[in-house]
Structure formats: structure tokens, C-alpha cells
Motif scaffolding. Structure first.
Motif, short mmCIF file in Angstrom:
data_model
loop_
_atom_site.label_atom_id
_atom_site.label_comp_id
_atom_site.label_asym_id
_atom_site.label_seq_id
_atom_site.Cartn_x
_atom_site.Cartn_y
_atom_site.Cartn_z
N THR A 1 0.86 -1.18 0.00
CA THR A 1 0.00 0.00 0.00
C THR A 1 0.90 1.23 0.00
O THR A 1 1.57 1.51 0.99
N PRO A 2 0.95 1.97 -1.11
CA PRO A 2 1.80 3.17 -1.17
C PRO A 2 1.02 4.41 -0.73
O PRO A 2 -0.12 4.62 -1.13
N GLU B 1 -7.29 11.96 -2.33
CA GLU B 1 -7.48 11.77 -3.76
C GLU B 1 -7.37 10.30 -4.16
O GLU B 1 -8.14 9.81 -5.00
N PHE B 2 -6.43 9.60 -3.56
CA PHE B 2 -6.21 8.20 -3.92
C PHE B 2 -6.86 7.22 -2.94
O PHE B 2 -6.64 6.01 -3.03
N ASP B 3 -7.63 7.75 -1.97
CA ASP B 3 -8.30 6.93 -0.97
C ASP B 3 -7.30 6.04 -0.24
O ASP B 3 -7.46 4.83 -0.11
N MET B 4 -6.24 6.68 0.25
CA MET B 4 -5.19 5.99 0.97
C MET B 4 -5.11 6.50 2.41
O MET B 4 -5.50 7.63 2.70
N PRO B 5 -4.59 5.67 3.32
CA PRO B 5 -4.34 6.15 4.69
C PRO B 5 -3.12 7.07 4.72
O PRO B 5 -2.46 7.29 3.69
N LEU B 6 -2.83 7.59 5.89
CA LEU B 6 -1.72 8.53 6.07
C LEU B 6 -1.05 8.22 7.40
O LEU B 6 -1.71 7.83 8.36
N MET B 7 0.28 8.41 7.44
CA MET B 7 1.00 8.20 8.69
C MET B 7 1.69 9.50 9.12
O MET B 7 2.18 10.26 8.27
N ILE B 8 1.74 9.74 10.44
CA ILE B 8 2.36 10.96 10.96
C ILE B 8 2.80 10.72 12.41
O ILE B 8 2.18 9.95 13.14
#
Length: 645
Positions: A170-171, A195-202
Motif C-alpha cells: 500500500t503506497p 485523492e487516492f483513498d489511501m491512509p496517512l502516517m504521521i
């Protein structure tokens, strides 16, 4: 590891391609199925593969680089300078190979990574056969793979487009942290994930200082500010979350944010202990991560599970907090949910992905077993088992390790190449430690640096009223007058240049004696002056002048100077034009060490030999106006005067 936390004694799992097709008692499955490959797991546990919810895998090549330091000194003083010098696609590929070997050996089948050159990391993960959420780092300042954040976002967009259809990868995007980004960069990272319906890490609320700085800059704590920016509008993995209050935990729950709890790294860097049991009670999905192997220093999820269970009991003084069952769930099903794999992995069930590990149960440290207790198996796995007990690791239906032998990686070759990198990094750091200026520049990436030449003289001023004679002189125009209280800390180094670094805090003082402004600056000089004019006017060279971007404590711990000295003084400064040329006139009184005399300094920036000679003549004329002769001139710096005061 299903909802009922069911344990099947003498059980079996049937796998076809990448999928679990059946799970249940051994005799029933053996009667129903035949297989080309049958693995005897007598005296072993079969369970879902572990999920490392937060790490930085290429940093295996920086393991042990700099330990027992505060987070800011470790990160800004050592890790980031080395990364700027060495991190490349090749570095990331090798570091990822080393990390994958370590994780496979310790039963990890899936992980979430945050680093640079994630497209190259993806190629390794694809070849090795693991499952991963790979998050390209975005920062507000230049990074190893992008000179600007716009370049980082463009790289990430291409990375997502190239890898989004991969069955195991998963990119996505990872704005490093609020303090290393701006509101604009956070908003743009969120928009890209959306936009790409992806998760995010922070990274969020890892240290108390991070929280305090956020309050000082934005007027609110980290979680409400990040929510206001809109980051939580996409599925988010928030790493650390150590310093969070009750309201912030409710914000995490309301926004379905998953927390990646990294107990070893938080302990080692003295960041604190996250309130994990309270998060779980409220309903936050808490997974477990190792963090990077440069701050942990390993990728051992068995160790992290054990620590997560133990630490959670300390703050509430409650030994029932985060029992072993829950700790194992955090390392499996909760981790799968954090990575967007809920309903696909993290438990053993028909129709789910075959991410499975087999763990020896009869090693000495696992004996004896108490069959009367239905939860004893969880206690064994969390409190007694070691990563070296993992016998087989299967991901996506393929053996990545069988009988402790890796099937997709050449460990001997990886170790040899890693040793070569370590030698290069060690040489770089050794050379830097021997050069004060290089060490100073290494931590100045986010400031504008300059160097300067100055002509200057300093003298005792016995009659303070003489300063008015100069300021009211027909050749003098006063441009600006300021009043400072200055606190100087000098770091002295016993090197060939006799170099010194000055950390100065300038407190601006108003007419009522109140502090109205504060600024901090760094100046690097060598012990020798360039030359002198008229036996009383010196040409000095400051090879580095920049705002100090870190607190004094940071530089004390980072430099480890041969000697450290302190100086405090009151300074009145006038910017004047003398015959049309800019000069600075300082009237100084030393407070610590306390000196009864007043000192006057006149100085000017210069850029050539001819200009320096002209300005030296002007300074000589102004000293004459002040009634100062060569007998009053002091050739030493205030710092050096301490020896004789």
C-alpha cells in the motif's frame, strides 16, 4: 485471534495459494483436505503473523549510530546529518533487506514504514514477499530524496500511481510531524491521500516539548490543531501519542485514528509512557510498532508486545491493564486494522490472507504449560516467548522462513554490505567530530548562514559622557539606538584552530527596563585574529553566523566542548553613519563577571583589504573624538579578559 479469542487445541490450517481455506481441529481438516506440503507443528503455536505498525526500515544501517541522547540531539545532531550525506536508493534498498530479514525472523509479516525513496523500498518488499504500507516522508525542509516539499509530493504521487494495484504493498504519504511541516504541507499531504483513498502516517505528540511548542505557536495542543488542519479526514496512523490528554484521546477515537504505540523507543529516548490502557478503554485502535532500529535498536515485536503489556500497568497501578490477550491483539489484529487490512489479515479465519507464523512452545523458557487456564497460551506468547522461537513465517501463502532458514534473502551478503556502509558512516562522523565548523554546519540546515570580516577596537571609557561627543559630532548621523542585555555562552575547543562557538541570547530592553524581544544567535570564530591596524584596531573573521535554531541545552549536549564559559553584560548600541559609512558603537558594562569599568567598542563589517584599511582609519578618528588613546585599548575579547579580571 478472532472476536471470541478462540484457542484450538490440536488444530490445523489449510492454505491454498495466498488464502486460508479452512481452520479447525486437525483430524477434521486432514479428513477433508490433501496437500503437497504438510508441516508438522507438534508442540508449536500457530497464530497470525505479527504487524509492525510503525518503523523506518532503512535505518537498520544506522543502528547504534548515536545512543543515550535526547531526541532532538539524536535526530538533529546525528541522524539527519548522516541521512543527508548517505541516504540514497542503494542505502534504502540494503537497509530494507536487512530489516526484512530481521522482521521475518521475529515473526513479522506486515509493517508500516515511513522513510525516503519508498519506491526503492517497495521493490525490495516485493522481492522479499512481505506485506507493507509504505509511506513517503514529506518535510518542510529539504530531504534526502527531494529538495523541496513540492518535489516530495510529486514523488509520492508517482509512487502511489505506480504501486497502488500491488497485492501486498500500500503506497501512501507521511507528513513527518507537525513540527517538521507547515499547515500548507499537512493540508496538501492530506489532499493527496484523500485523492487516492489511501491512509496517512504521521508522528504526533511524541515529546512534551513538541506539545509545548505547538501550544506556543498555534495556541492549542497537537491533536486539536491537527484535527483543525484536516489531517484526520483520512484514515490515519498516529505514531507515539505519548503526551495526550483525555480530550485528545477522544479526538483520536472520534476520528477513527489508529495509534502506533512504540514502547521501546519512547523509553530509550525518555519521551515518556503513552496512556495506552486509557486509549483502549475509550475505544481507540492501538497497534504496536518498533519505531526505527536507530532509536529502538531492534525490530523485535515480541519484545514490544511484552513491554506494551508491562508499561500499561504502571501509571494506573493496575496489573490487570492490557492483559496478554490484548497485547497480542495489538500486535496482530489491531495492527492489521491500522494498515487497512481489517477483514483481510490479522486473524486466522477462512477466506483471509495466509499471513501465519509458527512458534516453538517447548523451549526451556516456555516451560511448563498449564492447560487448566484457557488464557495461559497468551501469557506464554507475550511474557515468555522470544523472537528466536519463531520457526516458520508465511506471508501471502508463501514461506519466507522455514525451519529458521530464510527463503528469499541472502543474510551473509547483506551483512557484508551493511558492514561496508557502517565503515563509511563511521569515517564521516569521526572527521566531523574533529572539525567544529563541520559539526556546527551539520545542525544548521534550517537557517541562513553567513560569514563576516570585521574591523573593530575596544577600549576602557573612563568618562561616559564622551559617548555624547561622538554621537553629536558633525560627521556622525545616528541611525538607530538599542539597549540589550546579553547572555553569552562560549564553547571552547582544543583543536588546531583553537576554535570557539558563541551562543548569544539578546534580550531587547525598553526605556522602563522591560524585556521586549529575545533572539538567539551562533557565531563561530578561531582563536586568532586575521591582522591588526595602527596597533589597536583588529580584523576578525567570524566564519559562521546564524540564528540559533535549538535551545542552549541542545548545543551543550551536542558539542561536548573542551571548556564552557559564561558572560553577561548590558549593552547600549548605536548604528551610526560616520562620514557616510555605517559603523556600530557599543557601550558595555560587564555584569558577570562584574567589572566597574565601562568599555566602548566601535566596529564595522568589511569585505576587502582596502576597505578594511579605510575603516580602520575612521575608527581611529572616532576613538580620538572619544578621548581614548592607545593606553586605554583592550586587545583581548571579553572572554579572554576573564583570566585577568
Amino acid at each position: 485471534m478472532n472476536d471470541a479469542m478462540e484457542v484450538i487445541q490440536n488444530g490445523a490450517v489449510a492454505i491454498k495459494d495466498e488464502t486460508i481455506v479452512a481452520i479447525g481441529p486437525r483430524d477434521i481438516l486432514e479428513a477433508r483436505y490433501t496437500a503437497d506440503t504438510v508441516v508438522d507443528c507438534q508442540d508449536q503455536y500457530i497464530l497470525p503473523g505479527l504487524v509492525n505498525a510503525h518503523t523506518h526500515v532503512p535505518m537498520t544501517l544506522l543502528r547504534g549510530l548515536a545512543d543515550d541522547l535526547r531526541l532532538d540531539v539524536w535526530l538533529m545532531g546525528y541522524i539527519m546529518p548522516v541521512e543527508r550525506e548517505f541516504v540514497s536508493p542503494e542505502f534504502c534498498r540494503l537497509g530494507t533487506q536487512l530489516a526484512c530479514a530481521e522482521m521475518i525472523r521475529s515473526g513479522v509479516t506486515s509493517f508500516a514504514d515511513m522513510y525516503y525513496f519508498e519506491a526503492d523500498i517497495a521493490k525490495v518488499v516485493d522481492e522479499v514477499g512481505m506485506r507493507a504500507m509504505l509511506c513517503e516522508s514529506v518535510l518542510k525542509f529539504p530531504s534526502p530524496d527531494a529538495p523541496t516539499y513540492e518535489d516530495s509530493l510529486a514523488y509520492t504521487r508517482q509512487f502511489i500511481e505506480d504501486w497502488r494495484a500491488h497485492p501486498r504493498i500500500t503506497p501512501t504519504v507521511a507528513p513527518h510531524a507537525p513540527y517538521s511541516n507547515t499547515r500548507e504541507t499537512l493540508e496538501k499531504c492530506t489532499a493527496l491521500a484523500q485523492e487516492f483513498d489511501m491512509p496517512l502516517m504521521i508522528h504526533l505528540s511524541e515529546t512534551k516539548r513538541e506539545v509545548d511548542d505547538n501550544v506556543a505557536e498555534y495556541g492549542m495542543r497537537v491533536m486539536p490543531w491537527v484535527e483543525e488542519v484536516g489531517v484526520f479526514s483520512v484514515p490515519t496512523i498516529a505514531a507515539h501519542c505519548v503526551h495526550v490528554e483525555d480530550q485528545e484521546i477522544h479526538i483520536l477515537h472520534k476520528n477513527n485514528v489508529s495509534v502506533a504505540h512504540c514502547p521501546s523507543a519512547n523509553l530509550k529516548l525518555a519521551s515518556g509512557i503513552a496512556p495506552v490502557s486509557h486509549m483502549l478503554d475509550i475505544g481507540v485502535n492501538v497497534a504496536i510498532g518498533t519505531d526505527g532500529p536507530a532509536s529502538n535498536n531492534d525490530l523485535d515485536m515480541f519484545e514490544e508486545m511484552r513491554l506494551a503489556a508491562l508499561l500499561a500497568k504502571v501509571a494506573p497501578h493496575n496489573p490487570t491493564a492490557v492483559p496478554a490477550q490484548q497485547a497480542l491483539a495489538m500486535a496482530t489484529r489491531n495492527g492489521a486494522k491500522a494498515l487497512g487490512l481489517e477483514g483481510k489479515a490479522g486473524i486466522l479465519a477462512e477466506g483471509l490472507l495466509a499471513d501465519i507464523i509458527v512458534v516453538d512452545a517447548n523451549n526451556t523458557h516456555n516451560m511448563p504449560h498449564f492447560e487448566h487456564n484457557p488464557t495461559a497460551v497468551y501469557s506464554q506468547l507475550v511474557y515468555a516467548c522470544k523472537s528466536t522461537d519463531v520457526r516458520h513465517t508465511i506471508c501471502h501463502g508463501q514461506f519466507l522462513m522455514r525451519d529458521r532458514q530464510l527463503t528469499t534473502l541472502d543474510e551473509a551478503q547483506i551483512a557484508q554490505q551493511a558492514a561496508a556502509y557502517a565503515s563509511e558512516v563511521g569515517t564521516f562522523l569521526s572527521q566531523r567530530e574533529e572539525n567544529t565548523l563541520s559539526k556546527l554546519i551539520a545542525v544548521g540546515i534550517d537557517v541562513e548562514r553567513a560569514e563576516s570580516f570585521e574591523v573593530q577596537t575596544k577600549a576602557v571609557l573612563n568618562d561616559p559622557s564622551k559617548i555624547e561627543d561622538l554621537l553629536s559630532h558633525e560627521d556622525v548621523e545616528v541611525i538607530r539606538a538599542v539597549h540589550y542585555r546579553q547572555y553569552d555562552t562560549y564553547f571552547l575547543f582544543n583543536d588546531q584552530d583553537n576554535s570557539r562557538v558563541r551562543y548569544r541570547e539578546d534580550d531587547g530592553i525598553d526605556a522602563d527596563g522591560n524585556v521586549t524581544s529575545v533572539r538567539m544567535r551562533l557565531t563561530y570564530t578561531s582563536g586568532e585574529k586575521e591582522r591588526s591596524f595602527h596597533d589597536s584596531i583588529l580584523l576578525s573573521h567570524s566564519r559562521f553566523i546564524a540564528p540559533a535554531s535549538h535551545p542552549l541545552r541542545f548545543y551543550e549536549e551536542f558539542f561536548k566542548a573542551t571548556d564552557e564559559r559564561h558572560l553577561q553584560k548590558e549593552r547600549r548600541r548605536w548604528h551610526i553613519h560616520y562620514q557616510g559609512t555605517l559603523y556600530y558603537v557599543n557601550l558595555d558594562r560587564l555584569i558577570d563577571p562584574e567589572v566597574d569599568q565601562l568599555f566602548v567598542e566601535i566596529k564595522a563589517r568589511t569585505w576587502s583589504q582596502t576597505d578594511a584599511e579605510h575603516k580602520a582609519d575612521d575608527i581611529r578618528q572616532m576613538m580620538h573624538i572619544l578621548g581614548v588613546d592607545t593606553n586605554h585599548v583592550v586587545s583581548e575579547d571579553y572572554l579572554d579578559m576573564q583570566e585577568t579580571l
